[in-house]
Write an enzyme that holds these catalytic residues in place. Sequence first.
Site, PDB file in Angstrom:
ATOM      1  N   GLU A   1       0.819  -1.213   0.000  1.00  0.00           N
ATOM      2  CA  GLU A   1       0.000   0.000   0.000  1.00  0.00           C
ATOM      3  C   GLU A   1       0.856   1.267   0.000  1.00  0.00           C
ATOM      4  O   GLU A   1       0.642   2.182   0.793  1.00  0.00           O
ATOM      5  CB  GLU A   1      -0.960  -0.016   1.189  1.00  0.00           C
ATOM      6  CG  GLU A   1      -1.912  -1.202   1.145  1.00  0.00           C
ATOM      7  CD  GLU A   1      -2.963  -1.212   2.254  1.00  0.00           C
ATOM      8  OE1 GLU A   1      -2.667  -0.712   3.351  1.00  0.00           O
ATOM      9  OE2 GLU A   1      -4.065  -1.722   2.008  1.00  0.00           O
TER      10      GLU A   1
ATOM     11  N   ASP B   1      -8.616  -8.908   3.996  1.00  0.00           N
ATOM     12  CA  ASP B   1      -8.373  -7.825   4.957  1.00  0.00           C
ATOM     13  C   ASP B   1      -9.444  -7.768   6.045  1.00  0.00           C
ATOM     14  O   ASP B   1     -10.293  -6.886   6.010  1.00  0.00           O
ATOM     15  CB  ASP B   1      -8.333  -6.488   4.194  1.00  0.00           C
ATOM     16  CG  ASP B   1      -7.661  -5.387   4.999  1.00  0.00           C
ATOM     17  OD1 ASP B   1      -7.166  -5.678   6.091  1.00  0.00           O
ATOM     18  OD2 ASP B   1      -7.639  -4.244   4.517  1.00  0.00           O
TER      19      ASP B   1
ATOM     20  N   GLU C   1     -12.546  -2.499  12.149  1.00  0.00           N
ATOM     21  CA  GLU C   1     -12.580  -1.716  10.913  1.00  0.00           C
ATOM     22  C   GLU C   1     -13.735  -2.115   9.992  1.00  0.00           C
ATOM     23  O   GLU C   1     -14.466  -1.263   9.506  1.00  0.00           O
ATOM     24  CB  GLU C   1     -11.236  -1.882  10.180  1.00  0.00           C
ATOM     25  CG  GLU C   1     -11.182  -1.159   8.853  1.00  0.00           C
ATOM     26  CD  GLU C   1      -9.820  -1.269   8.184  1.00  0.00           C
ATOM     27  OE1 GLU C   1      -8.897  -1.890   8.767  1.00  0.00           O
ATOM     28  OE2 GLU C   1      -9.681  -0.723   7.077  1.00  0.00           O
TER      29      GLU C   1
HETATM   30  C1  GCU Z   1      -6.144  -2.159   5.897  1.00  0.00           C
HETATM   31  C2  GCU Z   1      -6.463  -0.835   6.520  1.00  0.00           C
HETATM   32  C3  GCU Z   1      -5.296   0.097   6.457  1.00  0.00           C
HETATM   33  C4  GCU Z   1      -4.055  -0.583   7.016  1.00  0.00           C
HETATM   34  C5  GCU Z   1      -3.821  -1.884   6.307  1.00  0.00           C
HETATM   35  C6  GCU Z   1      -2.699  -2.708   6.897  1.00  0.00           C
HETATM   36  O1  GCU Z   1      -6.036  -2.029   4.513  1.00  0.00           O
HETATM   37  O2  GCU Z   1      -7.579  -0.269   5.885  1.00  0.00           O
HETATM   38  O3  GCU Z   1      -5.622   1.238   7.200  1.00  0.00           O
HETATM   39  O4  GCU Z   1      -2.949   0.225   6.904  1.00  0.00           O
HETATM   40  O5  GCU Z   1      -4.968  -2.677   6.404  1.00  0.00           O
HETATM   41  O6  GCU Z   1      -3.011  -3.708   7.539  1.00  0.00           O
HETATM   42  O7  GCU Z   1      -1.542  -2.394   6.723  1.00  0.00           O
END
Ligand code: GCU
Length: 663
Positions: free
Chosen positions: A271, A350, A378
């Site tokens: 990400e 996730d 979440e």
């Molecule tokens: C999810 C979450 C993010 C987080 C990511 C992770 O995608 O929405 O906020 O950073 O998980 O586990 O790194």
Amino acid sequence: MEFEQAWLDYTKKASCKGSEDIKYICVKTRGEEQDELIKNGILELQRAFAGILGIELTVCQNLGEGHGICLTLTEGIQTEAYHVYENKGEITIEASDSKGILYGAFELIRQVRIGNPLGGLDLFKAPKMPMRMLNHWDNMDGSIERGYSGESFFFKQDRILVDERTVTYARLTASVGINAVVINNVNVKDAATWLITERYLDKVKELSDIFAGYGIKLYMSLNYAAPIELGELDSADPLSEDVRGWWKRQMELVFNRVPNLGGFLIKADSEGRPGPFTYGRTHADGANMLAEAAAPYGGKIIWRCFVYNCQQDWRDYKTDRARSGYDNFKGLDGEFLDNVILQIKNGPMDFQVREPVHPLFGGMTQTNQMLEVQIAQEYTGQQRHLCYLIPMFKEVLKFRTYVQEQDDTVEDIVSGRTFGQHNCGMAAVANTGDDANWTGHDMAAANWYGFGRLAFEPELSAEEIAKEWIRLTFGIDKQVEETLLFMLMTSWKAYEEYTSPLGIGWMVNPNYHYGPSVDGYEYSRWGTYHRADHMGIGVDRSREGTGYALLYNEPNASVYDDKEKCPDELLLFFHHIPYTWKLKSGKTVIQHIYDTHFDGVDMVDEMVERFMKLEGILPQKPYLRMVERFTHQKEHAREWRDQINAYFYRKSGISDEKGREIY
Ligand code: GCU
């Protein structure tokens, strides 16, 4: 900010058979000095006995005639384990190390408070998982990524906070056996990159000393590109001698200044976070570079497997986000140093309300592994909806991977039984913040409590854990216990019923992930699609589709690959299915969607109706806070029901057999 004591509130009086004559407390060591852990154990017992039973425990050298509690350090008991027993009115807490003594003290307090008589007490407990960890996603500006209970109590305006709340946090955390805490967000940016520098090390040390007194190792999340972002090098290539040397010097500095530091957690090449891919290197190259630098100090490197392509095109049916963790790491099995632990989310996507177990469990055989779950809700109602997650975690732990004939469950793997590992365990993304009750929703504290208890004693049932939490938090009252137990044990199922169906997940509003939006992620780059059209819904992950189902060991692979055999609750995760397809339950997919959405709302209504009867029985403050949450949950569950039902009614054109109102 004011804060409460959660399940360590000792102001509620109780009676405890067998405690009447207890007056003294003594310590027998093997000659060594009493450390902070033992001192904190004594303090905790004194505080609890005074508050709950009105007994002032006096410290003495020897118990002699007087009845009391004896903390005894002995030989031959596994580290962190304890034996708590009664003999002729005297209570002994025995352990080989002071952490075991502290855990034993919390056990004794728990026994007193849940109403068990002390006569005949004989409990021997040893933690099943070596590492029992919380991951806080706290940012240094005080915000919390996916935080639903206020601001951070670790950071504010780029400063580290150490105060009374820190101590209470450590007590709560240690009381359920959690022995490691990561204080900062895995997405390490800005000031957090500097946590490993002189700027913060004094404060990190202060925090880690408080933790140490409660048997908790402090960990930090690390920015993989720190050598660049701190302005010292122009590369973070794990095979460059300069970079390797830089990390060695940095680790020397950090561990010398913070000797109780456990190590680091790293989110790399995920990400948008930096990682070894930039230099054409592997995750093993990256993790091992850090592990080598941390090894002289006993430091551990926890490397996350949440790695996937977040730039996908929805028209691409071959790329499968679910496969990515496996595809990125399976080939590296055996290449990681012994102080590296791979941290793997419970499912391949996730933290959805329902996912299959991550195929890396049972896929890797020569790598230290840790299970990552998320108690920050979440995708499960963000601590505004009640969703007790321990039943889900139990299912994950019990899952048979078939990596060998026996001792092959996820629990076996992360407890170290399967491959004889000692660097393994379970981590939870934390659900705390600076709200007075710590977790926003008062009942969300059951997930924090429950996570620790489960990691220590996975053989406990979700009900047993829930009952303990209820009694510790609200005292012993039959109606309270029955009501809250019913609510906790119904909540995950209810949430699953009124949200996304049959394992497909998502259908939430993008970015903040709250509330229904069926197509919210359907045409975006994140790889999270449901593929609904007018004929059917689901992602084909069978051998004809992305092949994901085949990543499991047999017989799991064949079961998931075959729509006839695949369990209903995961059917749409693995297959694209016509709305008219008959499930094992005998219902069609579309009728299942309608029925579960109506049922889920009914379940919430029943939960809330029963809860309302606790007015005047529960303390007013938490009662009113919860009424506010449950009123919202009732409404919001209806919104979920109606949006999902309306969407699939319009897509499929098939009416509800029972003729209920669908918009
Ligand atoms: C999810 C979450 C993010 C987080 C990511 C992770 O995608 O929405 O906020 O950073 O998980 O586990 O790194």
